[in-house]
Enzyme design. Structure first.
Site, PDB file in Angstrom:
ATOM      1  N   ARG A 198      10.692   3.901   5.923  1.00 59.66           N
ATOM      2  CA  ARG A 198      10.814   2.633   5.464  1.00 59.66           C
ATOM      3  C   ARG A 198      11.010   2.757   3.829  1.00 59.66           C
ATOM      4  NH1 ARG A 198       6.796  -1.728   7.949  1.00 59.66           N
ATOM      5  NH2 ARG A 198       6.858  -2.155   5.699  1.00 59.66           N
TER       6      ARG A 198
ATOM      7  N   ARG B 106      -2.811 -14.270   7.506  1.00 59.68           N
ATOM      8  CA  ARG B 106      -2.883 -13.525   6.241  1.00 59.68           C
ATOM      9  C   ARG B 106      -3.629 -14.112   5.160  1.00 59.68           C
ATOM     10  NH1 ARG B 106       0.398  -8.930   6.473  1.00 59.68           N
ATOM     11  NH2 ARG B 106       1.937  -8.998   8.148  1.00 59.68           N
TER      12      ARG B 106
ATOM     13  N   ARG C  24       4.642   7.579   7.578  1.00 58.32           N
ATOM     14  CA  ARG C  24       5.138   6.983   8.662  1.00 58.32           C
ATOM     15  C   ARG C  24       6.509   7.013   8.719  1.00 58.32           C
ATOM     16  NH1 ARG C  24       3.726   0.484   8.831  1.00 58.32           N
ATOM     17  NH2 ARG C  24       4.644   0.562   6.790  1.00 58.32           N
TER      18      ARG C  24
ATOM     19  N   ARG D 170       0.539  -3.292  -1.631  1.00 61.63           N
ATOM     20  CA  ARG D 170       0.109  -4.085  -0.718  1.00 61.63           C
ATOM     21  C   ARG D 170      -1.033  -4.196  -0.238  1.00 61.63           C
ATOM     22  NH1 ARG D 170       4.415  -0.602   3.099  1.00 61.63           N
ATOM     23  NH2 ARG D 170       3.112  -1.912   4.635  1.00 61.63           N
TER      24      ARG D 170
ATOM     25  N   LYS E 124      -3.297  -1.540  13.519  1.00 62.08           N
ATOM     26  CA  LYS E 124      -3.523  -3.008  14.226  1.00 62.08           C
ATOM     27  C   LYS E 124      -2.371  -2.884  15.503  1.00 62.08           C
ATOM     28  CE  LYS E 124      -2.672  -5.596  11.068  1.00 62.08           C
ATOM     29  NZ  LYS E 124      -2.306  -4.645   9.755  1.00 62.08           N
TER      30      LYS E 124
END
Length: 236
Positions: free
Chosen positions: A212, A134, A168, A223, A59
């Protein structure tokens, strides 16, 4: 009212439903498929946009490339939260309190922050909302103070989302995002997004890349499950 979205294997624009639906099938990192078509399509239906999609779907990448073409800001809830906390605002203090307790920030506080941000001058002509709404309640709240022109739904298979999130990385100095994963599967070709000298005056293409703490498979799948339970119902 925010329109629901039907899934699609292509980019589609529906003036009646005011929505776009995209199932990615090419490189997300180095070039965005249909980015010119997406920019042109969204310009036709309006510039107040909401981007939906699971964590890791891209996104922010899509928004970051399309928003400048439309002359509008990308507004992510993560950026808003960090800005409010850094500013030491009342809303920021409330968010920090929930974060310190490991609790989810209530819908009304998230909506208050988004509403405040959308009232700023640069969002008057339009925006891309990334990460909001959300929940169903947040969607209802948004409809009370904004008339959204277009909703964009991005989708990828879970195994590719997990691989992308595991790969990531971010620069420890400037925070710029990268991805070390190379995905080559039938219908999907996503090269890694690696540092270049022009990326940052400080890093000069050789940043210290870090992950992260929550980018581990167990947390990632949790998630994704939360997204399917709380957010996916919004797109129908």
């Amino acid at each position: 009212q925010i329109p629901s979205l039907a899934s699609s294997s292509d980019l589609r624009v529906s003036s009646r439903k005011r929505c776009l639906s995209l199932h990615q099938s090419r490189s997300l990192h180095h070039q965005i498929p249909h980015k010119s078509a997406m920019a042109a399509a969204t310009a036709r239906v309006g510039k107040k946009l909401v981007f939906f999609g699971a964590p890791g779907v891209g996104k922010g990448t899509y928004a970051g490339r399309i928003a400048p073409k439309l002359g509008i800001p990308t507004i992510s809830t993560g950026d808003i939260v960090r800005a409010e906390i850094k500013a030491g605002s009342e809303l920021g203090a409330k968010v920090q309190e929930f974060n310190d307790k490991g609790q989810l920030v209530p819908d009304e506080i998230v909506t208050a922050m988004v509403k405040k941000r959308l009232a700023e001058p640069d969002a008057a002509e339009g925006y891309i909302l990334d990460g909001y709404p959300r929940t169903l309640q947040q969607a209802r709240d948004l409809a009370e103070f904004q008339d959204v022109d277009c909703v964009v739904n991005l989708s990828l298979p879970d195994d590719i989302l997990v691989a992308k999130l595991l790969g990531r990385r971010m620069c420890a100095d400037c925070g710029k995002n990268y991805n070390v994963t190379e995905i080559k599967e039938p219908g999907y070709e996503m090269p890694p997004l690696l540092p270049k000298p022009a990326d940052c005056d400080t890093c000069k293409g050789q940043p210290k890349l870090v992950s992260r703490q929550d980018d581990v498979e167990e947390v990632i799948r949790d998630r994704l499950a939360v997204y399917k339970k709380e957010t996916l119902p919004l797109v129908g």
